[in-house]
Design an enzyme around this catalytic site. Structure first.
Site, PDB file in Angstrom:
ATOM      1  N   GLU A  35       0.880  -1.159   0.000  1.00 30.56           N
ATOM      2  CA  GLU A  35       0.000   0.000   0.000  1.00 30.56           C
ATOM      3  C   GLU A  35       0.929   1.224   0.000  1.00 30.56           C
ATOM      4  OE1 GLU A  35      -2.745   0.239   3.277  1.00 30.56           O
ATOM      5  OE2 GLU A  35      -3.609   2.096   2.493  1.00 30.56           O
ATOM      6  N   ARG A 260       5.647 -12.974   9.428  1.00 34.69           N
ATOM      7  CA  ARG A 260       6.290 -11.698   9.139  1.00 34.69           C
ATOM      8  C   ARG A 260       7.616 -11.604   9.872  1.00 34.69           C
ATOM      9  NH1 ARG A 260       2.455  -7.705   9.035  1.00 34.69           N
ATOM     10  NH2 ARG A 260       3.956  -6.052   9.370  1.00 34.69           N
ATOM     11  N   LYS A 270       4.610   0.848   9.188  1.00 37.35           N
ATOM     12  CA  LYS A 270       4.702   2.124   8.481  1.00 37.35           C
ATOM     13  C   LYS A 270       4.082   3.258   9.293  1.00 37.35           C
ATOM     14  CE  LYS A 270       3.198   0.140   4.717  1.00 37.35           C
ATOM     15  NZ  LYS A 270       2.615  -0.105   3.393  1.00 37.35           N
TER      16      LYS A 270
HETATM   17  P1  ATP Z   1       2.909  -2.110   7.774  1.00 38.87           P
HETATM   18  O1  ATP Z   1       2.161  -2.713   8.925  1.00 38.87           O
HETATM   19  O2  ATP Z   1       4.338  -1.881   8.033  1.00 38.87           O
HETATM   20  O3  ATP Z   1       2.217  -0.937   7.176  1.00 38.87           O
HETATM   21  P2  ATP Z   1       1.700  -3.698   5.814  1.00 38.87           P
HETATM   22  O4  ATP Z   1       1.628  -5.177   5.842  1.00 38.87           O
HETATM   23  O5  ATP Z   1       0.476  -2.941   6.131  1.00 38.87           O
HETATM   24  O6  ATP Z   1       2.895  -3.264   6.698  1.00 38.87           O
HETATM   25  P3  ATP Z   1       1.729  -3.448   3.017  1.00 38.87           P
HETATM   26  O7  ATP Z   1       2.124  -2.301   2.184  1.00 38.87           O
HETATM   27  O8  ATP Z   1       0.308  -3.844   3.044  1.00 38.87           O
HETATM   28  O9  ATP Z   1       2.234  -3.150   4.460  1.00 38.87           O
HETATM   29  O10 ATP Z   1       2.651  -4.714   2.717  1.00 38.87           O
HETATM   30  C1  ATP Z   1       3.018  -5.176   1.457  1.00 38.87           C
HETATM   31  C2  ATP Z   1       3.449  -6.595   1.591  1.00 38.87           C
HETATM   32  O11 ATP Z   1       4.560  -6.711   2.464  1.00 38.87           O
HETATM   33  C3  ATP Z   1       2.342  -7.445   2.159  1.00 38.87           C
HETATM   34  O12 ATP Z   1       2.211  -8.597   1.369  1.00 38.87           O
HETATM   35  C4  ATP Z   1       2.804  -7.767   3.557  1.00 38.87           C
HETATM   36  O13 ATP Z   1       2.368  -9.021   3.932  1.00 38.87           O
HETATM   37  C5  ATP Z   1       4.324  -7.706   3.431  1.00 38.87           C
HETATM   38  N1  ATP Z   1       4.936  -7.331   4.699  1.00 38.87           N
HETATM   39  C6  ATP Z   1       4.715  -6.216   5.423  1.00 38.87           C
HETATM   40  N2  ATP Z   1       5.412  -6.241   6.577  1.00 38.87           N
HETATM   41  C7  ATP Z   1       6.107  -7.396   6.586  1.00 38.87           C
HETATM   42  C8  ATP Z   1       7.004  -8.015   7.512  1.00 38.87           C
HETATM   43  N3  ATP Z   1       7.347  -7.436   8.666  1.00 38.87           N
HETATM   44  N4  ATP Z   1       7.519  -9.232   7.190  1.00 38.87           N
HETATM   45  C9  ATP Z   1       7.196  -9.814   6.030  1.00 38.87           C
HETATM   46  N5  ATP Z   1       6.352  -9.295   5.121  1.00 38.87           N
HETATM   47  C10 ATP Z   1       5.807  -8.095   5.383  1.00 38.87           C
HETATM   48 MG    MG Z   2      -1.236  -2.793   5.026  1.00 38.75          MG
END
Ligand code: ATP
Ligand code: MG
Length: 557
Positions: A35, A260, A270
């Site tokens: 995102e 994760r 983020k």
């Molecule tokens: P955040 O909580 O940091 O905003 P998010 O999962 O909301 O992370 P996205 O932009 O939706 O962020 O993530 C893009 C991809 O990265 C998704 O497929 C998510 O599963 C993966 N991802 C995000 N954080 C991690 C992590 N700590 N370890 C492994 N994969 C991750």
């Molecule tokens: Mg997200």
């Protein structure tokens, strides 16, 4: 750590092998779906390495897809930074996609669900909806609007899309089962009214789809075969499947979940990282203390070290906390092999070599990197006045101190053996200068009579030394597991006050030619990268990692 299957590789590799063999898929298609609401962090790197890596390994494609369904938090700046970071890590996407390109299709599928009696417009507000969802032990309550006719739903949904109603006044919900044991299946919201401009579609829409509703459709449109996400989405999988089973999608992707990445002494969200930036706790998303990819890049990490880290920690189905020291180990090993050694004094103490001819400067040969396959050399100037590290001198040294003290002899790296003859102090008694004598026969650092000299010091010649701002970084947080904060405390209560120390150093003149992004080993101090802020007349270097090996392979097994 990683659970390996009998044939080797992760459980996801095994699933893919089985799918290829059974013919469920003929070509593997994966995607990395960020995102665009912030910069990518090292957790995302794990997902990038996994998705792009699997596509590479199995001769398939991986798309970079921006999951830009929420206009409130998304920006073009983030889109650009994400593209840059993925490329920098060394991956090439097959297609660049935006979920917002699919808004028409999502809308059509929502209408399909309405026509089939599988979706309805609910006039309840967000509070009422939340309150009627029930709990793990109690079923939810059905909305009074759940049994509207298809005609009425169609009409209301159209008018929602035309902007007739206020934000929060109505939503479109799936009509599944308010008593479902999985709360995600209790009539989840599909669309909400948001009267906001979208970074790509502008004011075309005032209805925006929810993540769960949109995600599987995005995968289906792109022909994604293996939709890999993190564990917290495991409970959403039945919903993912329900959406795909109930409309006429062009392909049938499947979702798989992995753990994760969590790292010690840092936060990985983020939202929190954005707060650190907006509250100016750090200098920006690329502050070298940040766990962002841009922060790690500026800190001096290489794409290969990050990829190796992601490969070595592996893919598992159980959440765990990885030691930040292991990430440091990965870059340290690489830089030990690749970085040229240079001399830099971080806390200078002047030394005058009394028997060295005044005004004379010699050019000494210095080996750049003892680990390199091919030896290369540079010239460094030596003269009567030099600087050494203040803590390389002790007036009353303990027994095993092999550096400089009154009367002791040490080797100046690449140069001569010197003996300390005198100590000069200022009015307050602080040592401000040392006097030494050198052995002119010891050029290169060995005494002609073979006498043993244990200590070797780094140094810079005074008249040629360049001033440099050196930024020494430490962890941003003081708590090892940031998920175990005390109750009532905020992650900002755990900031390390000493996470950045700036020192004025003196470095050898060869660094005057070094441009931003070049990496060096400073003897004894660790590995450094020339910062983007650096100018030839005002050098700035960031410490990537110290030399100390606090984490080794032995500790891992
Ligand atoms: P955040 O909580 O940091 O905003 P998010 O999962 O909301 O992370 P996205 O932009 O939706 O962020 O993530 C893009 C991809 O990265 C998704 O497929 C998510 O599963 C993966 N991802 C995000 N954080 C991690 C992590 N700590 N370890 C492994 N994969 C991750
Ligand atoms: Mg997200």
């Amino acid at each position: 750590m990683e659970e390996r299957t009998q044939q080797g590789g992760s459980f996801i590799e095994q699933i893919i092998r089985d799918d290829l063999q059974s013919g469920r898929v003929s070509k593997v298609v994966t995607r990395f779906p960020p995102e665009p609401n912030g910069y990518l962090h090292i957790g995302h790197a794990k997902s990038i390495c996994l998705n792009f890596g699997l596509a590479e390994q199995f001769g398939g494609d991986c798309n970079l897809r921006f999951d830009d369904t929420n206009p409130a938090k998304e920006e073009t700046e983030y889109v650009e930074s994400i593209k840059r970071d993925v490329s920098w890590l060394g991956f090439r996407w097959a297609h660049l996609r935006f979920a917002s390109d699919y808004f028409e299709s999502f809308h059509r599928w929502a209408l399909e669900l309405i026509e089939a009696g599988r979706a309805y417009v609910d006039d309840q507000g967000p509070e009422e909806i939340r309150a009627s969802r029930g709990t793990l032990t109690e079923p939810g309550r059905e909305s009074p609007w759940r049994n509207r006719s298809v005609e009425e739903n169609r009409d209301l949904f159209r008018r929602m899309g035309e902007g007739e109603f206020d934000e929060g006044s109505r939503v479109l919900r799936a009509r599944i089962d308010m008593a479902h044991p999985n709360i995600n299946m209790r009539d989840p919201v599909l669309y909400r009214i948001l009267k906001k401009s979208h970074h790509r579609t502008g004011d075309r829409w005032c209805l925006y789809p929810m993540y769960d509703f949109a995600h599987g459709y995005e995968d289906a449109i792109e022909g994604v075969t293996h939709s890999i996400c993190t564990l917290e989405f495991a409970d959403h999988r039945p919903l993912y499947d329900w959406f795909l089973e109930n409309v006429s999608v062009p392909s049938r992707p499947r979702q798989y979940e992995f753990a994760r990445l969590n790292l010690t002494y840092t936060v990985m969200s983020k939202r929190k990282l954005l707060q650190l930036v907006t509250e100016k706790i750090v200098s920006g998303w690329d502050d070298p203390r940040m766990p962002t990819i841009s922060g790690l890049r500026r800190r001096g990490y290489t794409p290969s070290a990050i990829r190796r880290f992601c490969a070595d920690i592996g893919v598992s189905k159980a959440n765990s906390l990885v030691d930040i020291e292991f990430l440091q180990f990965c870059i340290r090993e690489e830089l030990n092999r690749d970085a040229d050694r240079v001399m830099a004094v971080l806390d200078p103490l002047k030394v005058v070599i009394e028997n060295y001819p005044e005004g004379q400067i010699e050019e000494l040969e210095a080996l750049n990197n003892p680990e390199a396959a091919e030896a290369t050399y540079r010239k460094i100037p030596f003269g009567r006045e030099i600087f050494i590290e203040r803590d390389d001198f002790m007036e009353n040294p303990p027994k095993k101190f092999f550096r400089l003290s009154p009367g002791s002899e040490v080797r100046l790296k690449h140069a001569y053996l010197v003996t300390c003859t005198d100590v000069i102090r200022d009015g307050s008694g602080r040592v401000v200068e040392l006097r030494c004598r050198y052995d002119p026969e010891s050029r290169g650092g060995e005494a002609p009579d073979g006498r043993k000299v244990k200590g070797t010091l780094h140094w810079v010649e005074a008249s040629h030394a360049l001033a440099a701002e050196v930024r020494l970084y430490d962890r941003l947080f003081t708590l090892r597991d940031m998920d175990s904060m005390e109750e009532g405390k905020d992650y900002r209560d755990y900031l390390n006050a000493d996470s950045l120390r700036v020192v004025s150093a003196l470095v050898e003149p060869s660094l005057g030619q070094a441009g931003p992004g070049e990496r060096f080993q400073f003897l004894r101090h660790g590995y450094f990268i020339v910062d983007d802020d650096s100018r030839p007349e005002a050098l700035v270097l960031n410490r990537t990692v110290s030399l100390k090996e606090s984490w080794s392979k032995a500790q891992r097994s």
